[in-house]
Scaffold this motif. Structure first.
Motif, short mmCIF file in Angstrom:
data_model
loop_
_atom_site.label_atom_id
_atom_site.label_comp_id
_atom_site.label_asym_id
_atom_site.label_seq_id
_atom_site.Cartn_x
_atom_site.Cartn_y
_atom_site.Cartn_z
N LEU A 1 0.74 -1.13 -0.16
CA LEU A 1 -0.03 -0.12 0.13
C LEU A 1 0.93 1.24 0.13
O LEU A 1 0.47 2.21 -0.68
CB LEU A 1 -0.95 0.14 1.38
N ALA A 2 2.15 0.95 0.84
CA ALA A 2 2.67 2.51 0.86
C ALA A 2 3.42 2.70 -0.37
O ALA A 2 3.86 3.96 -0.80
CB ALA A 2 3.81 2.15 1.91
N LEU A 3 4.06 1.47 -1.23
CA LEU A 3 4.33 1.65 -2.43
C LEU A 3 3.40 2.31 -3.37
O LEU A 3 3.95 3.23 -4.22
CB LEU A 3 4.93 0.31 -3.12
N VAL A 4 2.23 1.85 -3.34
CA VAL A 4 1.16 2.36 -4.12
C VAL A 4 1.03 3.89 -4.07
O VAL A 4 0.79 4.56 -5.03
CB VAL A 4 -0.19 1.61 -4.23
N VAL A 5 0.95 4.32 -2.95
CA VAL A 5 0.62 5.75 -2.42
C VAL A 5 1.64 6.46 -3.14
O VAL A 5 1.65 7.46 -3.69
CB VAL A 5 0.39 5.68 -0.82
N VAL A 6 3.02 6.08 -2.69
CA VAL A 6 4.25 6.77 -3.01
C VAL A 6 4.06 7.07 -4.73
O VAL A 6 4.46 8.27 -5.41
CB VAL A 6 5.70 6.03 -2.66
N ALA B 1 3.98 10.35 -6.69
CA ALA B 1 4.81 10.61 -7.72
C ALA B 1 4.37 11.02 -9.05
O ALA B 1 4.78 11.96 -9.86
CB ALA B 1 5.86 9.69 -7.74
N SER B 2 3.51 10.42 -9.53
CA SER B 2 2.72 10.46 -10.83
C SER B 2 1.91 11.87 -10.93
O SER B 2 1.83 12.29 -11.84
CB SER B 2 1.78 9.31 -11.08
N PHE B 3 1.55 12.41 -9.78
CA PHE B 3 0.91 13.60 -9.86
C PHE B 3 1.82 14.76 -9.77
O PHE B 3 1.47 16.13 -9.86
CB PHE B 3 -0.09 13.75 -8.77
N THR B 4 2.92 14.60 -9.09
CA THR B 4 3.76 15.70 -8.71
C THR B 4 5.32 15.79 -9.34
O THR B 4 6.04 16.64 -9.16
CB THR B 4 4.00 15.71 -7.20
N PHE B 5 5.43 14.91 -10.20
CA PHE B 5 6.88 14.80 -10.89
C PHE B 5 7.25 15.95 -11.67
O PHE B 5 8.31 16.33 -11.94
CB PHE B 5 7.22 13.50 -11.74
N GLY C 1 13.53 5.65 -8.73
CA GLY C 1 13.58 5.79 -7.38
C GLY C 1 12.48 4.74 -6.52
O GLY C 1 12.82 4.21 -5.46
N ILE C 2 11.31 4.51 -7.18
CA ILE C 2 10.22 3.68 -6.58
C ILE C 2 10.85 2.46 -6.47
O ILE C 2 10.59 1.59 -5.70
CB ILE C 2 9.06 4.08 -7.15
N ILE C 3 11.38 2.07 -7.89
CA ILE C 3 12.04 0.60 -7.76
C ILE C 3 13.20 0.46 -6.65
O ILE C 3 13.24 -0.66 -6.15
CB ILE C 3 12.57 0.54 -9.26
N GLY C 4 13.90 1.42 -6.66
CA GLY C 4 14.79 1.30 -5.46
C GLY C 4 14.25 1.29 -3.96
O GLY C 4 14.73 0.58 -3.24
N ILE C 5 13.17 1.79 -3.93
CA ILE C 5 12.43 1.65 -2.52
C ILE C 5 11.98 0.28 -2.39
O ILE C 5 11.94 -0.25 -1.28
CB ILE C 5 11.15 2.88 -2.54
N ALA C 6 11.29 -0.30 -3.56
CA ALA C 6 10.95 -1.57 -3.37
C ALA C 6 11.98 -2.70 -3.02
O ALA C 6 11.68 -3.59 -2.43
CB ALA C 6 10.16 -1.70 -4.72
N LEU D 1 10.88 0.34 4.25
CA LEU D 1 10.52 0.86 3.17
C LEU D 1 9.73 2.28 3.47
O LEU D 1 10.20 3.31 2.87
CB LEU D 1 9.20 0.09 2.72
N LEU D 2 9.22 2.41 4.82
CA LEU D 2 8.80 3.64 5.11
C LEU D 2 10.03 4.81 5.34
O LEU D 2 9.95 5.97 5.18
CB LEU D 2 7.84 3.53 6.43
N LEU D 3 10.89 4.36 6.23
CA LEU D 3 12.15 5.07 6.47
C LEU D 3 12.74 5.44 5.09
O LEU D 3 13.27 7.08 5.11
CB LEU D 3 13.19 4.47 7.21
N LEU D 4 12.76 4.98 4.28
CA LEU D 4 13.53 5.45 3.02
C LEU D 4 12.70 6.34 1.93
O LEU D 4 12.78 7.18 1.59
CB LEU D 4 13.86 4.03 2.26
N ALA D 5 11.17 5.98 2.01
CA ALA D 5 10.03 6.65 1.43
C ALA D 5 10.03 8.24 2.03
O ALA D 5 9.85 9.06 1.36
CB ALA D 5 8.73 5.72 1.20
N LEU D 6 10.16 7.99 3.25
CA LEU D 6 10.05 9.28 4.06
C LEU D 6 11.20 9.94 4.48
O LEU D 6 11.52 10.64 5.25
CB LEU D 6 9.22 8.89 5.31
#
Length: 549
Positions: free
Chosen positions: A27-32, A36-40, A112-117, A136-141
């Motif tokens: 879920l966190a990956l999906v949210v990120v 990202a898709s709306f803000t890049f 970047g998202i691939i890296g988080i995953a 995952l949360l530490l890296l995404a945040l």
């Protein structure tokens, strides 16, 4: 070995916790990904973007001409870097309806998202689903990593390639001495992409040598010297196809590296000494020449820019490594994995503190140590939860609450700073409000995009038109290419403030505050990131507050 921790108790409740953690991670990956898709598109260009785009064009021309056009092999100094990300962005631009630099921002987010995953999977493989979710949360945040992944064409892709390589090494330890074909493939892809990004990936060999020492010594004691050496050589033999595949990948994304066998070593020699004309940057309130930065540069900035929760758990992860390696009852594989992670997280910083190379642009060149830092932190939290489960079960809720609060701090700053997350300073540093007077914030000049948009909006609102026979002239203190791209063809960009209509300046120490009407101001947390002045009729001698280097 599926976990460093000892909490793998097979009960329905336990399985429920594991499934819950994995579901939350997805879920966190999906949210990120959605964010990202709306803000890049919000992220501007940096100093290097335009040049990297030119490098990509030259590389594709080289391949398209059958290696007859070899201009890419001597372009600036970028031929000593890999161009995989740049070529991928250029090719993606040909098939999707986005402008080139929007495509680069989008691809940066995807990488970047691939890296988080991948970082999540590394941590989960080592210490289970709780560690994976926390990592995952530490890296995404982590504002520094998140901000760089959109617009850093060198260091962010390199960080992702390095964590892919670390995944391969972790799998190798767990499967030793019979690595699977998938592990061999992951190692080859990781090595090829990492070295193809930056020759600094050669440090991984040191991580492996340090980490594999406990495992090899255990084999030496249990199997005997001859059998231990035989098994090691057999593993090396099995890895050869993956390493050969990695060499092909390296050659594809960094063609100069395979023209001569010694070229990677030449790149290492080149980058080991400062290769540009020195300039000064702000560090701890003083302007210091980049070759003369003190040994405290990196530890200070890491301590002040990483979130407090990550720093705290990272310290716990390092302490856990020391504890584990000192105990005889801990399996060698556990020691090997933790030693490799700790080396990957800390050794580059220690080497830089000792060697004292030229240091500049904050910690961007060391983004690649953040993913292993978050893995160590996630493992530390999972170990803490295991210990509390046995000794103080009631305190587990308090630990989760403390973690949640710790994660909320950088999340709030990321929202407030958007799209300048990479400039983040934590609450210990006093956030960007206090850091602004002591350190550089927007050293890449991303705010010029928003400043350019604001200038165009003001001109439209005022219904003004440039003087007859010419375009609007804008003097820029900061990277000029990004301003030109953001403003478009109706503006002429330059340094000369005498004949300019407007001045656009970054809020950095080297840009002068002008005595002219301010028509736009880009601020975050009461800190000025950029200003636009109307200098028509003014006499502005220079935009620089200090002499040019």
């Amino acid at each position: 070995m599926s976990s460093i921790t000892t909490a793998a108790i097979e009960t329905p409740a336990r399985r429920s916790v594991e499934k819950t953690c994995d579901d939350l991670a997805v879920l966190a990956l999906v949210v990120v990904s959605i964010i990202a898709s709306f803000t890049f598109r919000d992220y501007g260009l940096g100093w290097d973007d335009y040049t990297h785009a030119e490098y990509a064009d030259l590389l594709l021309k080289m391949y398209g001409s059958g290696f007859r056009d070899t201009a890419a092999l001597s372009f600036a100094n970028l031929y000593m870097y890999g161009g995989g990300f740049d070529m991928a962005a250029a090719l993606l631009h040909k098939v999707i309806p986005l402008e080139l630099f929007e495509t680069r921002r989008l691809l940066g987010a995807i990488v970047g998202i691939i890296g988080i995953a991948v970082t999540w999977r590394v941590s989960r493989r080592i210490a289970g689903p709780i560690a994976g979710l926390v990592t995952l949360l530490l890296l995404a945040l982590c504002p520094t990593f998140y901000g760089h992944m959109f617009m850093n064409p060198k260091d962010a892709p390199f960080a992702v390639a390095m964590i892919v390589l670390m995944l391969g090494l972790v799998r190798l330890v767990q499967e030793y001495p019979a690595p699977s074909n998938r592990t061999v493939l992951i190692l080859g892809i990781g090595a090829g992409c990492a070295i193809g990004c930056r020759i600094l990936a050669g440090l991984t060999l040191i991580y492996a040598l340090i980490g594999f020492a406990p495992l090899f010594l255990e084999e030496w004691r249990q199997q005997g010297p001859r059998e231990a050496v035989r098994r090691l050589l057999h593993v090396v033999y099995l890895l050869l196809p993956g390493l050969a595949f990695g060499y092909l990948i390296m050659g594809l994304i960094w063609p100069w590296s395979i023209l001569e066998p010694a070229n990677p070593l030449r790149a290492l020699t080149y980058f080991s000494t400062f290769f540009e004309k020195p300039w000064k940057e702000m560090f701890d309130g003083a302007m210091i020449s980049v070759p003369d930065m003190p040994w405290s540069y990196l530890p200070t900035l890491f301590a002040l820019q990483l979130p407090e929760v990550l720093i705290t758990l990272l310290a716990g992860g390092i302490a856990l490594t020391i504890l584990v390696t000192s105990r005889k009852d801990v399996p060698a594989r556990r020691k090997t994995i933790l030693l490799m992670l700790t080396a990957a997280a800390m050794l580059p910083l220690i080497i830089a503190m000792v060697k004292r190379p030229a240091l500049y642009n904050g910690i961007r060149h060391f983004i690649f140590v953040i993913p292993p830092m978050t893995v160590l932190a996630g493992v530390a939290f999972a170990s803490l939860m295991d210990w509390l489960r046995v000794n103080h079960r009631g305190a587990q809720a308090a630990a989760v609450a403390a973690l949640s609060f710790g994660l909320m701090l950088p999340m709030a700053e990321m929202i407030r700073l958007h799209p300048y997350q990479y400039t983040h300073f934590n609450y210990v540093a006093g956030t960007v409000r206090q850091a602004d007077a002591l350190f550089m914030l927007d050293y890449w000049g991303l705010a010029l995009k928003q400043a350019s948009d604001a200038l165009k909006e003001q001109i439209d609102e005022r219904q003004e038109h440039p003087p007859v026979g010419r375009k609007w002239k804008v003097a820029v203190c900061g990277p000029q290419r990004p301003a030109q791209v953001a403003l478009g063809p109706d503006f002429t960009i330059g340094w000369d403030s005498h004949a300019a209509d407007f001045a656009m300046t970054l809020g950095e120490f080297y840009c002068k505050g002008l005595t002219a009407p301010v028509i736009a101001e880009i601020k975050r947390d009461d800190v000025v990131f950029a200003r636009v002045y109307d200098i028509r009729g003014s006499s502005i001698s220079s935009l620089l507050a200090i002499p040019a280097p």
